[in-house]
Design an enzyme around this catalytic site. Sequence first.
Site, PDB file in Angstrom:
ATOM      1  N   LYS A  55       7.487  18.325  45.983  1.00 30.49           N
ATOM      2  CA  LYS A  55       6.247  17.836  45.370  1.00 30.49           C
ATOM      3  C   LYS A  55       5.078  18.724  45.790  1.00 30.49           C
ATOM      4  CE  LYS A  55       7.514  12.994  45.036  1.00 30.49           C
ATOM      5  NZ  LYS A  55       7.567  11.714  45.735  1.00 30.49           N
ATOM      6  N   GLN A  99       6.767   7.526  50.134  1.00 32.56           N
ATOM      7  CA  GLN A  99       8.159   7.848  49.804  1.00 32.56           C
ATOM      8  C   GLN A  99       9.048   6.643  50.125  1.00 32.56           C
ATOM      9  OE1 GLN A  99       9.055  10.816  48.347  1.00 32.56           O
ATOM     10  NE2 GLN A  99      11.047   9.831  48.095  1.00 32.56           N
ATOM     11  N   ASP A 122       2.056   6.480  41.626  1.00 33.50           N
ATOM     12  CA  ASP A 122       3.407   6.018  41.288  1.00 33.50           C
ATOM     13  C   ASP A 122       3.352   4.843  40.319  1.00 33.50           C
ATOM     14  OD1 ASP A 122       5.328   7.659  42.411  1.00 33.50           O
ATOM     15  OD2 ASP A 122       5.295   6.655  44.364  1.00 33.50           O
TER      16      ASP A 122
END
Length: 297
Positions: A55, A99, A122
């Site tokens: 990322k 995460q 997200d």
Amino acid sequence: MAQAKIIDGRAIAARLREGVAAAAAGLSERHGIVPGLAAIIVGDDPASQIYVRNKARACGAVGLASFEHVLPAGASEADVLAVVHALDVDERVDGVLVQLPLPVHIDARKIVAAIDPAKDVDGFHPFNIGRLWGGETTLVPCTPQGCMIMLRATLPSLAGAEAVVLGRSHIVGRPLAALLIAADCTVTLVHSKSRKIPAICRRADILIAATGEPAMVKADWIKSGATVIDVGTNRIVAPDGVRLVGDVDFAAAREIAGAITPVPGGAGPMTIACLLQNTVLAACRRRGLADPPQFAA
Ligand code: NDP
């Protein structure tokens, strides 16, 4: 019948990343803004670390800043919340992601709920989930958004299509159902307690598989000419080594479907490109700027 067209997630994602890079350059030139994405990892799971490093690399390639916060596996919920709160008020940071999965002693829902919804790239915050189901503009979860972009790149219209989604997880199946409803599809969500799954799948003009069951979807589950999106990313041990396979029996399905995503090279590259796009959208929206023209639907 001819073999299905391959939906090239890598190529579509590359175009999306070009749009992100152009939008980021515009923000930098006109407003002096460099959108920033911060990732929090708890523990030393090598897969998570690779994912977060990828990322960071993807951010750099399109002109975004990235920040990484690694906490030890024994970090407390309060430790993680403290990092989230610090990132929520950090002006350099437009997107905050945690995460998942987190170690079992940490309540992931509590951590996600602490993220500023304006920085929730997200799209997992309850506020953004509510907006998504309400059909309002919001930060949309990345994998479902990637699926929608691939569908729109493949089909002239989604309105009225019968869409079947296999899997009802919070990160894929459910948000995807909301997006398909918003796109005027007729949606069925299938899960492990569903009955007559092959028959339900055979109705689908659009079939999306996100179960984590390798090659679960057989060719005779697919309506001739259907568009098939395979989100599944499963590592299996084959005689020739470890391989990545989807939830669809690709080789057989290709003979029946009209268009199909490969694994790898379909949903995977789209997810990260959508994360970059969300970071730029968050940078604009939380400052009251219009969405970049590159992201017009
Ligand atoms: P989850 O395990 O959270 O959810 C799986 C869903 O599939 C559940 O709703 C489950 O039903 C359903 N399911 C499982 N087995 C069956 C079955 N035999 N019949 C019917 N339904 C079934 O998985 P995720 O949503 O997180 O991920 C799904 C797949 O997508 C995985 O392969 C994952 O690696 C991949 N993935 C890929 C991403 C990408 O970027 N390409 C991103 C995210 C996920 P129930 O709810 O009843 O248990």
